[in-house]
Motif scaffolding. Structure first.
Motif, PDB file in Angstrom:
ATOM      1  N   ASP A 237      12.772  -4.335  -9.452  1.00  0.00           N
ATOM      2  CA  ASP A 237      13.404  -3.879  -8.205  1.00  0.00           C
ATOM      3  C   ASP A 237      12.574  -4.348  -7.000  1.00  0.00           C
ATOM      4  N   ASN A 238      11.240  -4.194  -7.107  1.00  0.00           N
ATOM      5  CA  ASN A 238      10.365  -4.669  -6.025  1.00  0.00           C
ATOM      6  C   ASN A 238      10.464  -6.179  -5.869  1.00  0.00           C
ATOM      7  N   ALA A 239      10.418  -6.870  -7.008  1.00  0.00           N
ATOM      8  CA  ALA A 239      10.457  -8.341  -6.958  1.00  0.00           C
ATOM      9  C   ALA A 239      11.717  -8.792  -6.221  1.00  0.00           C
ATOM     10  N   THR A 265       6.935 -12.225 -12.030  1.00  0.00           N
ATOM     11  CA  THR A 265       6.497 -13.104 -10.934  1.00  0.00           C
ATOM     12  C   THR A 265       7.657 -13.379  -9.984  1.00  0.00           C
ATOM     13  N   ASP A 266       7.380 -13.192  -8.703  1.00  0.00           N
ATOM     14  CA  ASP A 266       8.423 -13.541  -7.730  1.00  0.00           C
ATOM     15  C   ASP A 266       7.884 -14.582  -6.757  1.00  0.00           C
ATOM     16  N   SER A 267       8.796 -15.198  -6.014  1.00  0.00           N
ATOM     17  CA  SER A 267       8.367 -16.196  -5.023  1.00  0.00           C
ATOM     18  C   SER A 267       8.679 -15.622  -3.636  1.00  0.00           C
ATOM     19  N   VAL A 269       7.685 -12.487  -0.431  1.00  0.00           N
ATOM     20  CA  VAL A 269       6.840 -12.424   0.778  1.00  0.00           C
ATOM     21  C   VAL A 269       5.342 -12.328   0.471  1.00  0.00           C
ATOM     22  N   GLY A 270       4.981 -11.898  -0.742  1.00  0.00           N
ATOM     23  CA  GLY A 270       3.569 -11.766  -1.103  1.00  0.00           C
ATOM     24  C   GLY A 270       2.924 -10.551  -0.446  1.00  0.00           C
ATOM     25  N   ILE A 271       1.658 -10.305  -0.834  1.00  0.00           N
ATOM     26  CA  ILE A 271       0.959  -9.103  -0.333  1.00  0.00           C
ATOM     27  C   ILE A 271      -0.421  -9.525   0.169  1.00  0.00           C
ATOM     28  N   LYS A 272      -0.769  -9.047   1.361  1.00  0.00           N
ATOM     29  CA  LYS A 272      -2.077  -9.402   1.943  1.00  0.00           C
ATOM     30  C   LYS A 272      -3.196  -8.866   1.045  1.00  0.00           C
ATOM     31  N   PHE A 283       2.660   6.722  -1.723  1.00  0.00           N
ATOM     32  CA  PHE A 283       3.145   6.633  -0.344  1.00  0.00           C
ATOM     33  C   PHE A 283       2.579   5.454   0.442  1.00  0.00           C
ATOM     34  N   TYR A 284       1.879   4.527  -0.248  1.00  0.00           N
ATOM     35  CA  TYR A 284       1.340   3.390   0.501  1.00  0.00           C
ATOM     36  C   TYR A 284       2.391   2.290   0.591  1.00  0.00           C
ATOM     37  N   ARG A 285       2.609   1.814   1.803  1.00  0.00           N
ATOM     38  CA  ARG A 285       3.513   0.686   2.002  1.00  0.00           C
ATOM     39  C   ARG A 285       2.812  -0.349   2.858  1.00  0.00           C
ATOM     40  N   ALA A 286       2.884  -1.594   2.421  1.00  0.00           N
ATOM     41  CA  ALA A 286       2.225  -2.641   3.211  1.00  0.00           C
ATOM     42  C   ALA A 286       3.033  -2.878   4.484  1.00  0.00           C
ATOM     43  N   GLY A 299       7.068   3.928  -1.013  1.00  0.00           N
ATOM     44  CA  GLY A 299       5.714   3.663  -1.489  1.00  0.00           C
ATOM     45  C   GLY A 299       5.354   4.486  -2.711  1.00  0.00           C
ATOM     46  N   LEU A 300       6.368   4.880  -3.486  1.00  0.00           N
ATOM     47  CA  LEU A 300       6.076   5.677  -4.691  1.00  0.00           C
ATOM     48  C   LEU A 300       6.215   4.856  -5.977  1.00  0.00           C
ATOM     49  N   GLY A 301       7.022   3.769  -5.906  1.00  0.00           N
ATOM     50  CA  GLY A 301       7.346   3.014  -7.118  1.00  0.00           C
ATOM     51  C   GLY A 301       6.122   2.562  -7.901  1.00  0.00           C
ATOM     52  N   LEU A 302       5.193   1.870  -7.231  1.00  0.00           N
ATOM     53  CA  LEU A 302       4.040   1.331  -7.955  1.00  0.00           C
ATOM     54  C   LEU A 302       3.107   2.433  -8.435  1.00  0.00           C
ATOM     55  N   ALA A 303       3.048   3.550  -7.680  1.00  0.00           N
ATOM     56  CA  ALA A 303       2.220   4.682  -8.136  1.00  0.00           C
ATOM     57  C   ALA A 303       2.787   5.231  -9.440  1.00  0.00           C
ATOM     58  N   ILE A 304       4.119   5.351  -9.492  1.00  0.00           N
ATOM     59  CA  ILE A 304       4.774   5.836 -10.721  1.00  0.00           C
ATOM     60  C   ILE A 304       4.509   4.842 -11.858  1.00  0.00           C
TER      61      ILE A 304
HETATM   62  P1  ADP Z   1       8.158   0.721  -2.001  1.00  0.00           P
HETATM   63  O1  ADP Z   1       9.148   1.760  -2.299  1.00  0.00           O
HETATM   64  O2  ADP Z   1       7.693   0.699  -0.580  1.00  0.00           O
HETATM   65  O3  ADP Z   1       8.562  -0.616  -2.516  1.00  0.00           O
HETATM   66  P2  ADP Z   1       6.114   0.591  -4.017  1.00  0.00           P
HETATM   67  O4  ADP Z   1       5.109   1.609  -4.430  1.00  0.00           O
HETATM   68  O5  ADP Z   1       7.040   0.089  -5.069  1.00  0.00           O
HETATM   69  O6  ADP Z   1       6.886   1.224  -2.805  1.00  0.00           O
HETATM   70  O7  ADP Z   1       5.337  -0.606  -3.389  1.00  0.00           O
HETATM   71  C1  ADP Z   1       4.301  -0.375  -2.468  1.00  0.00           C
HETATM   72  C2  ADP Z   1       4.169  -1.567  -1.528  1.00  0.00           C
HETATM   73  O8  ADP Z   1       3.721  -2.700  -2.266  1.00  0.00           O
HETATM   74  C3  ADP Z   1       5.484  -1.994  -0.907  1.00  0.00           C
HETATM   75  O9  ADP Z   1       5.726  -1.273   0.263  1.00  0.00           O
HETATM   76  C4  ADP Z   1       5.248  -3.466  -0.635  1.00  0.00           C
HETATM   77  O10 ADP Z   1       4.552  -3.599   0.575  1.00  0.00           O
HETATM   78  C5  ADP Z   1       4.301  -3.884  -1.742  1.00  0.00           C
HETATM   79  N1  ADP Z   1       4.987  -4.581  -2.836  1.00  0.00           N
HETATM   80  C6  ADP Z   1       5.326  -4.090  -4.030  1.00  0.00           C
HETATM   81  N2  ADP Z   1       5.890  -5.028  -4.802  1.00  0.00           N
HETATM   82  C7  ADP Z   1       5.907  -6.169  -4.078  1.00  0.00           C
HETATM   83  C8  ADP Z   1       6.356  -7.513  -4.320  1.00  0.00           C
HETATM   84  N3  ADP Z   1       6.889  -7.870  -5.466  1.00  0.00           N
HETATM   85  N4  ADP Z   1       6.177  -8.403  -3.321  1.00  0.00           N
HETATM   86  C9  ADP Z   1       5.616  -8.056  -2.145  1.00  0.00           C
HETATM   87  N5  ADP Z   1       5.169  -6.821  -1.853  1.00  0.00           N
HETATM   88  C10 ADP Z   1       5.313  -5.884  -2.807  1.00  0.00           C
END
Ligand code: ADP
Length: 335
Positions: A237-239, A265-267, A269-272, A283-286, A299-304
């Protein structure tokens, strides 16, 4: 904080009481044994002096001197035992305080984390609710609300309700994770990956994103169907969310010694690099994800995902280059 200070004080006193009871019992036994020794040895000395003096010395005078010696020896013993107990009291108080703090610190941290989580969750829940209330109030104040304006309001409210639903779903998932029973079973990866890709196809198709998979049929992990499904759904879903239109997503898995590594793997926006260390926090969102309209979550998906994978002794890591894309790799014990 006050509750914890009081608990530390109480625990310190309890530990100290135990130490002092043991020390006093030890001192009492030591006093009894030493006293018997002193009495025995002074009596022996008295007999020896009387025998050696051949009756020249006054027996009563000798007994008086020896009795004084006995009393002095007892006083010295009691004095030393008092000093010993005072030292034990001081050292015991320090040790008890240290132990009490060691016991309470993890509890304090976990309560603090819970409080922070509740505050963050309440904040996140309040934002869409406030937005909905404002829209409804404005609409109610309007004298003649057209059908199209009402529809617009309802559509906007529905969006907020959907967001609230997904937030509450995430919060529930996080709340249930630590207490839930951990069912460990053999999970075949290929069918689950296919299922997840199929389920998210409407979203990936909508954005013309191609998802390709490469998973050996026999590959399996030790986890639960739900856990693998949930983790892969979050990652895919994130990808999709953070990919540009027409992008490519690659899901593959392979065995490494006793582990299976599944990477998404996705192509996109990437993450700093500065965000990479935090994205698994609740709750962290870039920053860049907030500005991508319509794609921000809570910002809960990756924590879960991380907490789920860790329940099964697994790990999740990210490699990413801003502007080029990201690879999330999950390692789980191989079946
Ligand atoms: P969100 O619901 O904001 O996607 P997540 O916990 O799933 O929350 O992700 C946290 C943050 O990690 C996102 O806000 C985004 O900035 C970054 N992120 C996660 N997956 C990706 C991805 N595949 N590519 C770029 N940034 C990502």
């Amino acid at each position: 904080m006050n509750v914890f200070s009081a608990a530390v004080r109480k625990l310190t006193l309890q530990y100290l009481a135990v130490i002092m009871v043991l020390s006093l019992i030890f001192s009492f036994v030591l006093y009894q044994v030493a006293n018997r020794e002193i009495t025995g040895s002074i009596r022996g000395q008295g007999r020896m002096i009387i025998e050696r003096s051949g009756g020249f010395l006054d027996r009563r005078e000798i007994n008086r001197i020896l009795q004084r010696e006995q009393t002095l020896a007892r006083q010295r013993l009691v004095g030393r035992l008092i000093v010993f107990n005072v030292v034990v009291l001081g050292a015991g108080a320090l040790a008890s305080y240290y132990l009490a703090r060691e016991t309470m610190v993890p509890l304090e941290k976990s309560v603090e984390a819970q409080a922070r989580f509740t505050a963050d969750a309440s904040h996140e829940l309040r934002t869409p609710l406030t937005a909905m209330r404002t829209e409804i109030e404005v609409a109610l104040r309007s004298k003649k609300l057209s059908t199209s304006e009402s529809k617009q309001l309802l559509t906007s409210n529905l969006e907020e309700v959907n967001r609230l639903e997904s937030l509450v779903g995430g919060l529930l998932a996080l709340a249930r994770l630590p207490g839930g029973s951990v069912i460990k079973q053999k999970v075949e990866l290929a069918p689950i990956v296919d299922k997840v890709v199929l389920r998210l196809r409407p979203i990936s198709d909508q954005r013309s994103i191609t998802v390709q998979t490469s998973i050996a049929q026999s590959l399996a992990v030790i986890a639960s169907n739900d856990a693998v499904d949930r983790t892969l759904t979050i990652l895919l879903d994130n990808a999709i969310k953070y990919s540009l239109k027409g992008g490519m997503i690659d899901i593959r898995a392979s065995r490494y010694v006793k582990q299976v590594r599944i990477s998404v793997t996705d192509s996109g926006v990437g993450i700093k690099p500065s965000d990479q260390a935090h994205i698994f926090e609740r709750f962290y969102r870039a920053d860049q994800s907030r500005t991508t309209s319509g794609q921000s979550g809570y910002g809960l998906g990756l924590a879960i995902a991380r907490e789920t994978v860790e329940l099964y002794g697994g790990r999740i890591v990210v490699k990413s280059q801003p502007g080029k894309g990201s690879t999330f790799t999950v390692s789980l014990p191989s079946a």
